[in-house]
Motif scaffolding. Structure first.
Motif, short mmCIF file in Angstrom:
data_model
loop_
_atom_site.label_atom_id
_atom_site.label_comp_id
_atom_site.label_asym_id
_atom_site.label_seq_id
_atom_site.Cartn_x
_atom_site.Cartn_y
_atom_site.Cartn_z
N UNK A 13 4.53 11.91 2.82
CA UNK A 13 3.91 13.35 4.43
C UNK A 13 3.12 12.78 5.38
N UNK A 14 1.72 12.09 4.91
CA UNK A 14 1.44 11.74 5.91
C UNK A 14 1.55 10.20 6.93
N UNK A 15 3.26 9.85 6.10
CA UNK A 15 3.43 9.29 7.58
C UNK A 15 4.12 9.41 8.26
N UNK A 16 4.66 10.83 8.15
CA UNK A 16 5.46 11.90 8.89
C UNK A 16 4.31 12.32 10.03
N UNK A 17 2.93 12.81 9.66
CA UNK A 17 2.36 13.38 10.15
C UNK A 17 1.69 12.09 11.31
N UNK A 18 1.73 10.71 11.63
CA UNK A 18 1.28 9.97 12.06
C UNK A 18 2.39 10.32 12.98
N UNK A 19 3.96 10.09 12.55
CA UNK A 19 4.65 9.58 13.53
C UNK A 19 5.01 10.35 14.62
N UNK A 20 4.38 11.86 14.27
CA UNK A 20 4.13 13.40 14.89
C UNK A 20 3.76 13.26 15.70
N UNK A 21 2.49 12.56 14.94
CA UNK A 21 1.23 11.84 16.73
C UNK A 21 1.26 11.05 17.02
N UNK A 22 2.39 10.15 16.99
CA UNK A 22 3.29 9.74 17.51
C UNK A 22 4.39 9.74 18.81
N UNK A 23 4.50 11.04 18.66
CA UNK A 23 5.81 12.32 19.18
C UNK A 23 7.42 10.87 19.06
N UNK A 24 6.89 10.75 17.48
CA UNK A 24 8.36 9.91 17.12
C UNK A 24 9.14 11.03 16.61
N UNK A 25 9.69 12.24 17.06
CA UNK A 25 10.05 13.15 15.69
C UNK A 25 10.70 12.94 14.69
N UNK A 26 12.35 12.31 15.47
CA UNK A 26 13.17 11.97 14.83
C UNK A 26 12.76 11.05 13.33
N UNK A 27 11.97 9.60 13.38
CA UNK A 27 11.38 9.28 12.64
C UNK A 27 10.66 10.24 11.08
N UNK A 40 10.57 3.09 7.57
CA UNK A 40 9.21 3.19 6.64
C UNK A 40 8.61 2.09 6.48
N UNK A 41 8.72 0.96 6.39
CA UNK A 41 8.25 -0.27 6.02
C UNK A 41 8.74 -1.13 6.80
N UNK A 42 8.22 -1.51 8.24
CA UNK A 42 8.78 -2.77 8.98
C UNK A 42 7.94 -3.54 8.13
N UNK A 43 6.56 -3.42 7.57
CA UNK A 43 6.11 -4.69 7.18
C UNK A 43 6.11 -4.96 5.52
N UNK A 44 6.72 -4.12 4.88
CA UNK A 44 7.20 -4.59 4.13
C UNK A 44 6.92 -6.43 2.93
N UNK A 45 7.57 -7.27 3.67
CA UNK A 45 7.36 -8.31 3.61
C UNK A 45 6.08 -9.40 3.31
N UNK A 46 5.77 -8.95 2.33
CA UNK A 46 3.68 -9.18 2.44
C UNK A 46 4.41 -9.55 0.50
N UNK A 47 2.46 -10.73 0.62
CA UNK A 47 2.64 -11.22 -0.70
C UNK A 47 1.00 -10.08 -1.31
N UNK A 48 1.23 -9.58 -2.45
CA UNK A 48 0.51 -8.80 -2.96
C UNK A 48 -1.35 -9.67 -3.05
N UNK A 49 -1.14 -11.03 -2.88
CA UNK A 49 -3.01 -11.25 -1.60
C UNK A 49 -2.94 -11.25 -1.11
N UNK A 50 -2.59 -9.69 -0.31
CA UNK A 50 -3.08 -9.24 0.80
C UNK A 50 -4.62 -8.00 0.02
N UNK A 51 -4.12 -8.09 -1.01
CA UNK A 51 -5.27 -7.27 -1.22
C UNK A 51 -6.85 -7.93 -1.43
N UNK A 52 -6.27 -9.52 -1.13
CA UNK A 52 -7.72 -10.00 -1.67
C UNK A 52 -8.69 -9.44 -0.16
N UNK A 53 -8.07 -10.31 1.20
CA UNK A 53 -8.35 -9.46 1.99
C UNK A 53 -9.67 -8.16 2.08
#
Length: 223
Positions: free
Chosen positions: A92-106, A13-26
Motif C-alpha cells: 500500500x505504501x508503494x501504491x501511495x508513492x506510485x499515486x504521487x508519481x501519477x502512475x495510476x495504472x501501476x 514492484x521490484x525493478x531492482x531486486x537483483x541485490x545482495x543482502x550484503x546491501x544491509x551493511x551499507x
C-alpha cells in the motif's frame, strides 16, 4: 504467492531486486544493531524492516524512485518471511508513492491484484478497508469518480459493519473531497458537517486538520 502474482510483483514492484543482502551493511551499523536487538529471529524480517525504514526516509525526503525500490525490496523480504500483513501494508505504501508519481495504472494493479487478495486471504477487515480507501484515492486523482465513490462507499459500509468509527469518518471526508471535484459543493459541505459531528461523537480531534483543509478547498473552489 501464485506464479501470476509473483510475476506481477517483479514486473511492477521490484525493478531492482537483483541485490545482495550484503546491501544491509551499507546502512549505519547502529540501525542494524537496533533492529537485531528487538529479538527478531528471522533474517528476512531484519532485512525487510531495514529496507522499510530506509524507504520511509527516502519518501519523506522526496526521493520517490528510491523509495519505490526500497519498498519493493521490503515487500519481497516480508513475503519471504511469510509476514503477509506487513507485506500487504508495504505494498500500500508503494501504491501511495506510485499515486504521487501519477502512475495510476501501476498503483491500481498493485492494490487490486496483490493487496486486496492478500488481505482477503488473511480475513483482515481493517486491511480491506485500507485497500478500498487507497483504490478510491487512486480513482479520485485519476478522475474516475464513479469507481472512486464506489470504493469509498464500500469502505464506509465495512467500517459500519465492524464498528470502526475512525475508518467511517475517513470515508465521509474522502467522499466530500470527491464531491468538491465534481463541484457538488452543497453535498460536500453536508458531508463535512457530518464528519465534524461524527468526530465529536467519537471524542477525537484526529480529523480537525483534515476537515479544515478540505473545507478551505471547498471555499476556494466554490467561489
Amino acid at each position: 504467492m501464485s506464479n501470476k502474482l509473483f510475476l506481477l510483483f517483479f514486473l511492477f514492484l521490484a525493478p531492482s531486486l537483483a541485490f545482495s543482502k550484503g546491501f544491509l551493511h551499507a546502512y549505519d551499523d547502529n540501525q542494524y544493531i537496533l533492529v537485531k536487538h528487538l529479538g527478531i529471529a528471522n533474517p528476512d524480517e531484519i532485512f525487510a524492516n531495514n529496507f522499510l525504514m530506509e524507504a520511509e526516509k527516502s519518501e519523506k525526503m522526496g526521493r520517490l524512485n528510491d523509495a519505490l525500490t526500497l519498498y519493493g525490496k521490503a515487500a519481497y523480504e516480508y513475503s519471504n518471511a511469510k509476514l503477509n500483513s506487513m507485506y500487504a501494508s508495504t505494498l500500500i505504501k508503494m501504491s501511495i508513492v506510485h499515486r504521487a508519481l501519477k502512475n495510476y495504472k501501476v498503483a491500481e494493479d498493485i492494490v487490486m491484484n496483490l493487496v486486496l487478495k492478500t488481505y482477503a486471504k488473511l480475513g483482515s477487515k481493517t486491511g480491506e478497508m485500507k485497500t478500498y480507501q487507497e483504490l478510491g484515492k487512486i480513482y479520485l486523482e485519476e478522475g474516475r469518480f464513479t469507481e472512486s465513490l464506489w470504493f469509498f462507499t464500500q469502505q464506509g459500509i465495512l467500517a459500519l459493519e465492524t464498528s470502526n468509527k475512525i475508518a467511517y469518518i475517513e470515508s465521509v471526508i474522502d467522499i466530500a473531497r470527491l464531491k468538491i471535484k465534481k463541484r457538488d459543493f452543497l453535498l460536500a459541505n453536508a458531508d463535512l458537517n457530518r464528519a465534524e459531528i461524527l468526530a465529536k461523537n467519537a471524542n477525537t480531534n484526529e480529523f480537525h486538520a483534515q476537515i479544515t483543509t478540505v473545507r478551505n478547498d471547498l471555499k476556494d473552489k466554490s467561489r
